[in-house]
Motif scaffolding. Structure first.
Motif, PDB file in Angstrom:
ATOM      1  N   GLY A 298     -11.360  -3.227  22.743  1.00  0.00           N
ATOM      2  CA  GLY A 298     -11.432  -1.982  23.518  1.00  0.00           C
ATOM      3  C   GLY A 298     -10.105  -1.598  24.127  1.00  0.00           C
ATOM      4  N   GLY A 299      -9.037  -2.276  23.694  1.00  0.00           N
ATOM      5  CA  GLY A 299      -7.690  -1.912  24.150  1.00  0.00           C
ATOM      6  C   GLY A 299      -7.185  -0.719  23.353  1.00  0.00           C
ATOM      7  N   ILE A 300      -6.431   0.150  24.003  1.00  0.00           N
ATOM      8  CA  ILE A 300      -5.837   1.292  23.291  1.00  0.00           C
ATOM      9  C   ILE A 300      -4.388   1.450  23.727  1.00  0.00           C
ATOM     10  N   GLY A 301      -3.627   2.218  22.926  1.00  0.00           N
ATOM     11  CA  GLY A 301      -2.201   2.386  23.211  1.00  0.00           C
ATOM     12  C   GLY A 301      -1.492   1.146  22.695  1.00  0.00           C
ATOM     13  N   SER A 302      -1.317   1.064  21.366  1.00  0.00           N
ATOM     14  CA  SER A 302      -0.880  -0.218  20.800  1.00  0.00           C
ATOM     15  C   SER A 302       0.610  -0.456  20.905  1.00  0.00           C
TER      16      SER A 302
ATOM     17  N   PHE B 227       0.295   5.249  15.207  1.00  0.00           N
ATOM     18  CA  PHE B 227      -0.384   5.936  14.103  1.00  0.00           C
ATOM     19  C   PHE B 227      -1.684   5.182  13.760  1.00  0.00           C
ATOM     20  N   ASP B 228      -2.520   5.825  12.939  1.00  0.00           N
ATOM     21  CA  ASP B 228      -3.831   5.243  12.603  1.00  0.00           C
ATOM     22  C   ASP B 228      -3.688   3.829  12.042  1.00  0.00           C
ATOM     23  N   TYR B 229      -4.524   2.952  12.454  1.00  0.00           N
ATOM     24  CA  TYR B 229      -4.615   1.563  11.983  1.00  0.00           C
ATOM     25  C   TYR B 229      -3.397   0.719  12.341  1.00  0.00           C
ATOM     26  N   ASP B 230      -2.521   1.228  13.195  1.00  0.00           N
ATOM     27  CA  ASP B 230      -1.372   0.413  13.600  1.00  0.00           C
ATOM     28  C   ASP B 230      -1.783  -0.377  14.844  1.00  0.00           C
ATOM     29  N   LEU B 231      -2.341  -1.557  14.599  1.00  0.00           N
ATOM     30  CA  LEU B 231      -2.892  -2.368  15.685  1.00  0.00           C
ATOM     31  C   LEU B 231      -2.371  -3.800  15.621  1.00  0.00           C
ATOM     32  N   PRO B 232      -1.079  -3.971  15.875  1.00  0.00           N
ATOM     33  CA  PRO B 232      -0.525  -5.329  15.827  1.00  0.00           C
ATOM     34  C   PRO B 232      -1.119  -6.183  16.947  1.00  0.00           C
ATOM     35  N   ASN B 233      -1.379  -7.447  16.672  1.00  0.00           N
ATOM     36  CA  ASN B 233      -1.984  -8.314  17.693  1.00  0.00           C
ATOM     37  C   ASN B 233      -0.967  -8.816  18.706  1.00  0.00           C
ATOM     38  N   ASP B 234       0.196  -9.226  18.196  1.00  0.00           N
ATOM     39  CA  ASP B 234       1.153  -9.920  19.067  1.00  0.00           C
ATOM     40  C   ASP B 234       2.085  -8.968  19.807  1.00  0.00           C
ATOM     41  N   LEU B 235       2.098  -7.696  19.423  1.00  0.00           N
ATOM     42  CA  LEU B 235       2.957  -6.726  20.115  1.00  0.00           C
ATOM     43  C   LEU B 235       2.123  -5.732  20.911  1.00  0.00           C
ATOM     44  N   ALA B 236       0.817  -5.917  20.868  1.00  0.00           N
ATOM     45  CA  ALA B 236      -0.090  -4.933  21.481  1.00  0.00           C
ATOM     46  C   ALA B 236       0.311  -4.618  22.913  1.00  0.00           C
ATOM     47  N   TYR B 237       0.291  -3.355  23.261  1.00  0.00           N
ATOM     48  CA  TYR B 237       0.498  -3.007  24.667  1.00  0.00           C
ATOM     49  C   TYR B 237      -0.867  -3.027  25.356  1.00  0.00           C
TER      50      TYR B 237
END
Ligand code: FUB
Ligand code: ZN
Length: 640
Positions: free
Chosen positions: A324-328, A337-347
């Protein structure tokens, strides 16, 4: 828009939270967060970055007094986002341009907390701060300490970058919360006076500006709901309609030339009603979308409501982490952009998930939709709760899905990824946002309209609805069981959400299922028993998300789980889960069968199957991670 689906949330005064899980969280906010933040606002925490919030109000009150006596007061620059001892005169404004909002968020949380837990000492502390705020207000109603202290001539001159309208929004939300719980109108009057000035200043035939950081929109709507002053609603609508119009107001007033891209940051790249994708700074975004949903509903504005639906769908289906995190991206604290959801850099800022819940609640008021209510649940039980430690004394700002402490310490790109929660922040937006959401959690459980009461969140509570009393007894989190006792005053329909994570459920009474809700006709006093099967699940992510290919996440009910080094050893990247594993529960843990690859030191070598040994994997709910010291963590794990 089908107006028969419109509903209103049930206000806090009509809800008593009885849920053990949430009562405990609310107690933490009341006994830990609120007192700690009070000290922080007064700069009395050793080792924490100074807040300057209260001292700015003291300075502003002094200036307002001098101005009313006709005395000369100094002028300082108001040209930066942050002012500290090194770059500001001792008598000038200190801290972030939005520092006032911290005081307001504290009062807002206090207001909610007082509504369930009266506390004369705490109320008096809030009243004293309210007195100070009121004495900082200028004669014309203006109230923002940056400009009051530094430069009265600069008021409203840089709406894009500075936060006067943002602080106004938080002032208003605080005032309404405090008024609702105590009946004390002083802060509400101050908010109305500032709102009146804003309404006089901005509009079709006036200044055509709008907030750089949104929130004033939803705050003005709330103020309208409390005061019924139509001007507030009209100004909120004006802010939304004016945003993104060309030529850009901000360019005209600041003498800049448009670089279209700059405006995505503030969601001002085009008119909100033509926006269909979540872009820019994530907190700003979800605050704007909340205001759009408010206006769409109140003006029955189909185009705006469609824009909100498309944006929400873009978030849920393309831009939201499983937590449920947003703003990656940390760059601009923004949606990527769409589907850009890195785990280790997530904001994945805590505030952004709080704001997503605001937005989703408003969308539920337009039409019930279980995906939307599921999103509230996902954000709430994972990212928002992860934002606060189990003892309520430390906080996350960013909420990554994979953490290697060494990387956080040595890699500049991961400066925002903290391996442990921090005591406080110079930019302390997140902890008070968690505090205000948790202490007002009752407002997110149910909505009602003429025919129906909707239960969106299964939180144990006693509710006085417009149709009669409801008692929700909830073992939802542990065993998926809920019992709703209903004491109706008239016939009505009760609608309860069926969470998407649940494939199999039973209801004690006959019902009709629509849009992810079960609808029951209620005639007499009755008890509805609900059982959701709450098994452990392995969830895969779209293969468009590059980081998660071949991996799964473990979930149970609303909770997303993760692996921590303290339970599974270092080098979590060497673990994999057996895709045919069975799962067992052990207290807070989920146990599964898995493997650990043998360490391989050589950087490159000819491919051969890795040697591995069998291991028991121990998963813990994501929100509980980092409560046992600094260590590795990951949500996704390779499946074989
Ligand atoms: O600008 C005010 C707040 O500070 C934002 O909402 C947060 O994202 C942080 O940048
Ligand atoms: Zn924040």
């Amino acid at each position: 828009m089908d107006t028969t689906l419109f509903s209103e949330y049930i206000p806090l005064k009509s809800i008593e939270i009885t849920d053990r899980f949430w009562r405990q969280k609310q107690e933490l906010v009341r006994t830990q967060v609120i007192p700690y933040q009070y000290e922080a606002l007064h700069d009395r925490i050793d080792g924490a970055e100074a807040s300057y919030s209260v001292s700015n109000f003291i300075k502003a009150a002094d200036i307002v007094k001098k101005l009313s006596n006709g005395e000369d007061v100094p002028v300082y620059p108001a040209d930066k986002w942050h002012y500290d001892e090194a770059n500001a005169d001792e008598c000038a404004f200190h801290g972030w341009v939005f520092q006032d909002s911290d005081v307001y968020k504290w009062i807002e949380a206090v207001g909610y907390s007082l509504s369930s837990h009266p506390d004369a000492v705490l109320q008096k502390k809030a009243e004293d701060i309210i007195d100070l705020i009121c004495s900082s207000q200028m004669e014309n109603g203006y109230l923002d300490t940056l400009y009051i202290i530094n430069n009265r001539d600069g008021i409203f001159s840089n709406l894009k970058d500075f936060h006067e309208l943002y602080c106004f929004g938080h002032l208003t939300e605080a005032a309404i919360s405090f008024y609702n719980s105590t009946g004390d109108r002083r802060l509400l009057n101050a908010a109305c006076r500032f709102a009146d000035l804003i309404c006089e200043t901005f509009g079709e035939t006036k200044i055509k500006g709008y907030p750089g950081h949104e929130i004033a929109e939803m705050a003005l709507v709330k103020l309208y709901d409390v005061t019924l002053n139509r001007q507030y609603l009209e100004t909120a609508r004006f802010f939304i309609n004016e945003r993104g119009k060309k030529p850009y107001y901000y360019d005209t007033v600041l003498g800049r030339t448009t670089v279209e891209d700059n405006y995505h940051y503030n969601q001002a790249h085009c008119e909100p009603r033509h926006q269909h994708e979540a872009v820019g700074h994530a907190v700003r975004g979800v605050y704007l979308y909340s205001g759009m949903a408010d206006i769409a509903k109140r003006y029955r504005d189909d185009e705006l409501s469609t824009a909100c639906q498309k944006i929400l769908s873009n978030i849920i289906n393309r831009k939201m982490y499983i937590t449920g995190g947003i703003g990656s991206t940390a760059l601009g604290e923004a949606f990527s952009f769409d589907y850009d959801l890195p785990n280790d850099l997530a904001y994945s800022e805590t505030c952004a998930s709080v704001g997503l819940i605001f937005f989703a609640r408003r969308m539920l008021e337009i039409a019930p939709d279980s995906d939307t209510a599921d999103t509230v649940e996902r954000a709430l039980y994972n990212t928002v709760l992860s934002g606060m430690s189990e003892d309520g004394r430390s906080f996350f700002y960013a909420n990554p899905l994979e953490v290697l402490p060494e990387a956080s310490h040595k890699d500049e790109r991961k400066r925002h990824i903290k391996p442990t929660r921090q005591k406080w922040f110079g930019c302390a937006c997140c902890p008070p946002n968690v505090a205000r959401l948790i202490s007002s959690i009752g407002e997110y459980c149910c909505t009602q309209n003429d025919s129906t009461v909707y239960i969106h969140q299964y939180i144990g509570a006693k509710i006085t609805s417009s149709k009669g009393r409801l008692e929700i007894l909830s073992d939802y989190l542990s065993i998926g069981k809920i019992c709703v006792r209903i004491f109706p005053e008239k016939e009505f329909t009760l609608a309860v959400r069926i969470p998407k994570w649940c494939d199999s459920y039973t209801f004690s009474h006959k019902c009709e299922i629509r849009n992810g809700y079960a609808y029951f006709k209620i005639f007499d006093e009755t008890q509805i028993d609900i059982q959701f099967e709450i098994s452990v699940r392995m969830i895969k992510c779209s293969n468009r998300v590059r980081a998660n290919i071949g991996k799964i996440a473990v979930t149970r009910g609303p909770f997303i789980y993760c692996l921590e080094e303290v339970d599974n050893g270092a080098d979590l990247q060497m673990l994999s889960i057996d895709k045919n594993t069975s799962f067992s529960l052990d207290g807070q843990y989920i146990i599964a069968e898995g493997y650990r690859e043998k360490d391989c030191e050589s950087l490159y070598e000819t491919f051969k199957e890795a040697e591995k040994s069998d291991v028991k994997l121990k998963f813990i709910p994501y929100y509980k991670w980092a409560n046992r010291g600094e260590n590795e963590m990951c949500v996704y794990i390779r499946a074989e």
